[in-house]
Motif scaffolding. Structure first.
Motif, PDB file in Angstrom:
ATOM      1  N   SER A  90       0.844  -1.188   0.000  1.00 40.97           N
ATOM      2  CA  SER A  90       0.000   0.000   0.000  1.00 40.97           C
ATOM      3  C   SER A  90       0.880   1.239   0.000  1.00 40.97           C
ATOM      4  CB  SER A  90      -0.918  -0.010   1.219  1.00 40.97           C
ATOM      5  OG  SER A  90      -0.128  -0.017   2.369  1.00 40.97           O
ATOM      6  N   LEU A  91       0.252   2.349  -0.350  1.00 41.61           N
ATOM      7  CA  LEU A  91       1.030   3.572  -0.504  1.00 41.61           C
ATOM      8  C   LEU A  91       0.288   4.722   0.129  1.00 41.61           C
ATOM      9  CD1 LEU A  91       3.049   5.542  -1.916  1.00 41.61           C
ATOM     10  CD2 LEU A  91       1.614   5.385  -3.946  1.00 41.61           C
ATOM     11  N   LYS A  92       1.041   5.547   0.865  1.00 41.78           N
ATOM     12  CA  LYS A  92       0.483   6.814   1.370  1.00 41.78           C
ATOM     13  C   LYS A  92       1.450   7.886   0.938  1.00 41.78           C
ATOM     14  CE  LYS A  92      -2.140   5.692   5.464  1.00 41.78           C
ATOM     15  NZ  LYS A  92      -1.783   5.101   6.762  1.00 41.78           N
ATOM     16  N   SER A  93       0.931   8.893   0.227  1.00 41.15           N
ATOM     17  CA  SER A  93       1.880   9.872  -0.275  1.00 41.15           C
ATOM     18  C   SER A  93       1.249  11.244  -0.374  1.00 41.15           C
ATOM     19  CB  SER A  93       2.371   9.436  -1.655  1.00 41.15           C
ATOM     20  OG  SER A  93       3.284  10.381  -2.148  1.00 41.15           O
ATOM     21  N   THR A  94       2.039  12.267  -0.099  1.00 39.80           N
ATOM     22  CA  THR A  94       1.600  13.647  -0.275  1.00 39.80           C
ATOM     23  C   THR A  94       2.602  14.316  -1.195  1.00 39.80           C
ATOM     24  OG1 THR A  94       1.109  13.513   2.067  1.00 39.80           O
ATOM     25  CG2 THR A  94       0.746  15.651   1.006  1.00 39.80           C
ATOM     26  N   PRO A  95       2.123  14.818  -2.338  1.00 40.56           N
ATOM     27  CA  PRO A  95       3.068  15.444  -3.253  1.00 40.56           C
ATOM     28  C   PRO A  95       3.815  16.585  -2.551  1.00 40.56           C
ATOM     29  CG  PRO A  95       0.936  15.160  -4.309  1.00 40.56           C
ATOM     30  CD  PRO A  95       0.757  14.790  -2.893  1.00 40.56           C
ATOM     31  N   GLY A  96       5.161  16.586  -2.686  1.00 37.63           N
ATOM     32  CA  GLY A  96       5.981  17.637  -2.088  1.00 37.63           C
ATOM     33  C   GLY A  96       6.525  17.298  -0.720  1.00 37.63           C
ATOM     34  N   SER A  97       5.884  16.313  -0.011  1.00 39.92           N
ATOM     35  CA  SER A  97       6.414  16.046   1.336  1.00 39.92           C
ATOM     36  C   SER A  97       6.791  14.575   1.577  1.00 39.92           C
ATOM     37  CB  SER A  97       5.435  16.525   2.401  1.00 39.92           C
ATOM     38  OG  SER A  97       4.187  15.969   2.166  1.00 39.92           O
ATOM     39  N   GLY A  98       6.600  13.726   0.600  1.00 37.12           N
ATOM     40  CA  GLY A  98       7.125  12.370   0.745  1.00 37.12           C
ATOM     41  C   GLY A  98       6.110  11.260   0.603  1.00 37.12           C
ATOM     42  N   SER A  99       6.633  10.017   0.572  1.00 39.05           N
ATOM     43  CA  SER A  99       5.771   8.850   0.369  1.00 39.05           C
ATOM     44  C   SER A  99       6.148   7.759   1.358  1.00 39.05           C
ATOM     45  CB  SER A  99       5.959   8.275  -1.034  1.00 39.05           C
ATOM     46  OG  SER A  99       6.118   9.296  -1.981  1.00 39.05           O
ATOM     47  N   VAL A 100       5.141   6.915   1.684  1.00 39.92           N
ATOM     48  CA  VAL A 100       5.405   5.738   2.526  1.00 39.92           C
ATOM     49  C   VAL A 100       4.860   4.517   1.793  1.00 39.92           C
ATOM     50  CG1 VAL A 100       5.084   4.676   4.764  1.00 39.92           C
ATOM     51  CG2 VAL A 100       5.048   7.167   4.576  1.00 39.92           C
ATOM     52  N   PHE A 101       5.723   3.589   1.410  1.00 36.58           N
ATOM     53  CA  PHE A 101       5.289   2.317   0.827  1.00 36.58           C
ATOM     54  C   PHE A 101       5.323   1.277   1.930  1.00 36.58           C
ATOM     55  CE2 PHE A 101       6.635   4.587  -2.917  1.00 36.58           C
ATOM     56  CZ  PHE A 101       5.790   4.126  -3.918  1.00 36.58           C
ATOM     57  N   SER A 102       4.173   0.582   2.164  1.00 38.03           N
ATOM     58  CA  SER A 102       4.154  -0.437   3.225  1.00 38.03           C
ATOM     59  C   SER A 102       3.876  -1.798   2.607  1.00 38.03           C
ATOM     60  CB  SER A 102       3.050  -0.137   4.236  1.00 38.03           C
ATOM     61  OG  SER A 102       3.239   1.158   4.734  1.00 38.03           O
ATOM     62  N   VAL A 103       4.746  -2.762   2.974  1.00 43.17           N
ATOM     63  CA  VAL A 103       4.556  -4.131   2.469  1.00 43.17           C
ATOM     64  C   VAL A 103       4.118  -4.994   3.640  1.00 43.17           C
ATOM     65  CG1 VAL A 103       5.733  -6.134   1.513  1.00 43.17           C
ATOM     66  CG2 VAL A 103       6.291  -3.852   0.688  1.00 43.17           C
ATOM     67  N   ARG A 104       2.987  -5.672   3.415  1.00 41.59           N
ATOM     68  CA  ARG A 104       2.457  -6.512   4.496  1.00 41.59           C
ATOM     69  C   ARG A 104       2.577  -7.973   4.051  1.00 41.59           C
ATOM     70  NH1 ARG A 104      -1.631  -6.029   8.583  1.00 41.59           N
ATOM     71  NH2 ARG A 104      -1.567  -3.775   8.272  1.00 41.59           N
ATOM     72  N   LEU A 105       3.284  -8.776   4.869  1.00 37.05           N
ATOM     73  CA  LEU A 105       3.468 -10.191   4.499  1.00 37.05           C
ATOM     74  C   LEU A 105       2.940 -11.067   5.623  1.00 37.05           C
ATOM     75  CD1 LEU A 105       7.180  -9.981   3.294  1.00 37.05           C
ATOM     76  CD2 LEU A 105       5.190 -10.268   1.837  1.00 37.05           C
ATOM     77  N   PRO A 106       2.402 -12.243   5.304  1.00 38.12           N
ATOM     78  CA  PRO A 106       1.977 -13.139   6.387  1.00 38.12           C
ATOM     79  C   PRO A 106       3.210 -13.649   7.146  1.00 38.12           C
ATOM     80  CG  PRO A 106       1.553 -14.118   4.216  1.00 38.12           C
ATOM     81  CD  PRO A 106       2.129 -12.771   3.976  1.00 38.12           C
ATOM     82  N   ALA A 107       3.099 -13.612   8.503  1.00 36.39           N
ATOM     83  CA  ALA A 107       4.270 -13.905   9.328  1.00 36.39           C
ATOM     84  C   ALA A 107       4.736 -15.349   9.176  1.00 36.39           C
ATOM     85  CB  ALA A 107       3.948 -13.614  10.780  1.00 36.39           C
ATOM     86  N   ASN A 108       3.760 -16.286   8.948  1.00 38.69           N
ATOM     87  CA  ASN A 108       4.172 -17.694   8.856  1.00 38.69           C
ATOM     88  C   ASN A 108       4.785 -18.026   7.500  1.00 38.69           C
ATOM     89  OD1 ASN A 108       2.051 -17.652   7.178  1.00 38.69           O
ATOM     90  ND2 ASN A 108       0.776 -19.095   8.354  1.00 38.69           N
ATOM     91  N   GLY A 109       4.714 -17.088   6.581  1.00 38.38           N
ATOM     92  CA  GLY A 109       5.368 -17.272   5.279  1.00 38.38           C
ATOM     93  C   GLY A 109       4.628 -18.176   4.340  1.00 38.38           C
TER      94      GLY A 109
END
Ligand code: ADP
Length: 681
Positions: free
Chosen positions: A657-676
């Motif tokens: 998923s992505l959260k971003s504000t033009p001009g102040s930065g972006s956060v890309f978050s990767v979510r994975l199942p813990a048991n793999g």
């Protein structure tokens, strides 16, 4: 694309449309044939019904006409009133009125006969020489040509015989006149026959032959009532009164039978008198309007049944009398009849016909008034209608086929089936058209992707290769001055080779991903170590930049089952993007790692250019390069990184998923199942 569509249309749509068209044609033809057949059947029924109705009406008309010549008779079933008019609209029946019945001028007598007449009258009235007078009258009767004068002179001769006392001879002469000039009218329009009958009767009374006189009077009375004498109503009244008076005088000598006959004749006379009043009133008040109806309906030579009031059970026959020789109208017969029986008869016959031919019918008077119908008139069609000719301009007969005919049912079922087939075919064609369009569009997109890919890749390959080529050239020529410079050259060579390797890896990964055959090797891995390694690698990839990368983790070690290399590529890609899309003087990156429920969440946050909201979905697509890549000179890439990242994450059953504000930065978050538990694990 256009070509494919043309082929598609030629191959599928045109033949199908042609078949549908043929089908529609055949259904239409069938419908037309059915309609024609049903119309023919209905037409036959209509004609039969019409014929029957006309026959019944004709019978009623004929009945009216047969009643006419008979005597004045109060008993006429179904007819309440009957009159006959001549062509000048004068009454002929029950009484005679008209100019020819009025007093007429004497027929012209030649002068020489007039002299003889004067001489005979002198002999009779002055000299009382009845024998000579009689002689002279007889001679005159022989000589004059006109029947009126012949009858007149013979009558005068007979009177002279009476005056001589020769009653027998007189009677014989009366009988002679009677036999020859009975119908001849005298100057007042009275037939000699009638006048002489009265004379004979008087003679018989004189001779005291009373029963004979009674018989004569009753016969004359009877004949007169029977219309034997064509005399005017005034004359008829005069004679009737005379006869009634005489018979009343003779009453004492009458037998019972005579009395009975006399009273019957008297009542007939009274009926005639009232019929005469009624007829005169009719002509004075109603005939004008009826005549206008007759003229309007142009029925001046054909019979017409008129309804003057809303009561359809009382009809007025207006029948023109036609001269059989000339074919022209010579008068009218008018009769008021009760129609109840006619309707019942017509209704019965029509019902029978309708039942036999499965038809519905409606017999209507003046559009609104339904006289008779078979089947509920509201539920069925009446395709054919006709007026009942000759007699009934106002009455229409409508006949329709009942809709529940088996052949019609069959046809409509076939029509329904055919229409459904056509609709189905159209749907199939539409679906096929959509599928083709979709496939072709995808194919086109793919082709475009590939060409963009080739262009980007060749561009990306060109830069490092030309640098490597240039450095190689310089080293070969020995055009370096210091050892440090040689070291720098080798450094550049290594760096560019690395770039090439990354690029080729990207491309290979991508094509592998495209064919969906990336072999993942799932193994427990310490994710925090992998992240630290990736950060180091990133630093190495960007030696000239000052990277401020912070790493926050909730635990250590952080073991998760995954494909080490693939996830390493994900982390490196996200870090590389964070560096690429941050201004050189502000590269602050924070990598964090934590557990959330049964998932592991890894996020890479930068304080760079950010991504516009409308681009946030698109950047995960292959070869998509955002606005930040265009505006930012230092970035290289082919737009594959994030799509590879997404593929790998999804293959691990995770999400990005992505959260971003033009001009102040972006956060890309990767979510994975813990048991793999990955899709490929
Ligand atoms: P590339 O980096 O080769 O262009 P990517 O798939 O990695 O391809 O990224 C696609 C696009 O997403 C980039 O062109 C860029 O516009 C945008 N992007 C990716 N990461 C970031 C980031 N951290 N900050 C701003 N924009 C980014």
């Amino acid at each position: 694309m256009a070509k494919v569509l043309v082929v598609f249309m030629v191959g599928i749509i045109i033949p199908t449309a042609f078949l549908a068209y043929l089908g529609i044609l055949s259904v239409r033809e069938e419908t037309r044939l059915l309609a024609a057949e049903s119309e023919e059947r209905v037409g036959k029924t209509l004609r039969a019904m019409q014929d029957q109705a006309v026959a019944i009406l004709e019978a009623s008309r004929k009945y009216v006409e047969t009643v006419v010549p008979s005597n004045i008779n109060p008993k006429r079933a179904g007819i309440s009133f009957l009159i006959i008019l001549d062509s000048e609209h004068h009454l002929v029946y029950p009484i005679r009125e008209g100019p020819e019945q009025e007093e007429r001028s004497l027929p012209f007598l030649q002068v020489r006969f007039h002299q003889s007449q004067l001489s005979a009258e002198r002999a009779e009235l002055k000299d009382h020489d009845y024998a000579r007078a009689e002689e002279e009258y007889r001679a005159l009767a022989r000589q004059v040509p006109l029947p009126y004068w012949k009858a007149k002179f013979l009558l005068l001769a007979a009177n002279c015989l009476v005056k001589q006392g020769a009653e027998d001879q007189a009677e014989a002469l009366y009988q002679e006149i009677l036999s020859r000039y009975s119908a001849e009218p005298d100057e007042r329009g009275r037939p000699f026959g009638l006048l002489i009958a009265l004379q004979i009767m008087d003679l018989q009374i004189q001779e005291d032959r009373r029963s004979l006189a009674i018989a004569t009077a009753l016969n004359v009375y009877q004949d007169m009532l029977n219309g034997h004498w064509k005399i005017s109503w005034e004359n008829e009244q005069y004679f009737a009164r005379t006869l009634q008076d005489r018979l009343a005088e003779l009453g004492g000598s009458m037998s019972a039978a005579d009395h009975h006959q006399f009273s019957v004749l008297n009542s007939s006379w009274r009926f005639k008198e009232s019929a005469a009043t009624q007829a005169r009133n009719f002509v004075a008040s109603r005939w004008g309007e009826i005549l206008s109806i007759v003229m309007r309906d142009q029925a001046t030579t054909r019979p017409l049944l008129i309804f003057e009031s809303p009561d359809i059970n009382r009809g007025l026959w207006v029948i023109p009398t036609i001269d059989p020789l000339t074919g022209s109208r010579i008068g009218w017969v008018i009769a008021e009849i009760s129609c109840r029986e006619i309707w019942a008869q017509i209704g019965g016959t029509l019902d029978e016909l309708a039942g036999a031919s499965h038809a519905a019918y409606r017999l209507r008077l003046r559009e609104t008034n339904i006289l008779k119908s078979h089947q509920d008139p509201g539920n069925h069609y009446y395709p054919l209608s006709s007026y009942i000719p000759v007699t009934f301009p106002n009455v229409s007969l409508e006949v329709g086929q009942l809709t529940d005919m088996p052949v019609q049912r069959l046809a409509s079922r076939r029509r329904r089936i055919y229409i459904s087939v056509v609709i189905l075919a159209v749907c199939v064609i539409l679906v096929a058209l959509y599928a083709t369009w979709h496939a072709v569009t995808r194919e086109l997109q793919l082709t475009e992707l590939k060409s963009r890919f080739v262009a980007s890749v060749s561009h990306e390959l060109k830069t490092p290769l030309s640098i490597i080529g240039l450095i190689g050239q310089r080293l070969k020529l020995g055009s370096h001055r210091t050892k440090e410079q040689v070291g720098e050259y080798y450094g550049i060579l290594a760096e560019e080779t690395d770039r090439l390797k990354v690029l080729i890896d990207d491309v290979l990964d991508f094509s592998r991903l495209l064919e969906n055959r990336q072999p993942y090797r799932m193994e427990p891995t310490d994710l925090s170590v992998l992240i630290s390694e990736s950060i180091d690698r990133c630093r190495r990839m960007h030696p000239e930049e000052h990277l401020d990368i912070a790493f926050q983790k909730s635990e250590d070690p952080f073991r998760v089952k995954m494909d080490r290399e693939a996830i390493g590529r994900v982390i490196l890609n996200l870090l590389d993007n964070a560096v690429k899309y941050s201004p050189a003087d502000r590269i602050h990156i924070t990598v964090s790692l934590k557990r959330e429920d049964r998932d592991v969440v890894l996020s890479v946050a930068d304080e760079g250019l950010g991504i516009a909201a409308e681009e946030q979905e698109l950047i995960f697509e292959r070869f998509y390069r955002g606005m930040s890549s265009m505006s930012h000179q230092k970035t290289n890439g082919v737009g594959l990184g994030l799509s590879i990242v997404e593929q790998i994450v999804k293959a691990h059953n995770g999400s990005i998923s992505l959260k971003s504000t033009p001009g102040s930065g972006s956060v890309f978050s990767v979510r994975l199942p813990a048991n793999g538990d990955s899709a490929l694990g």
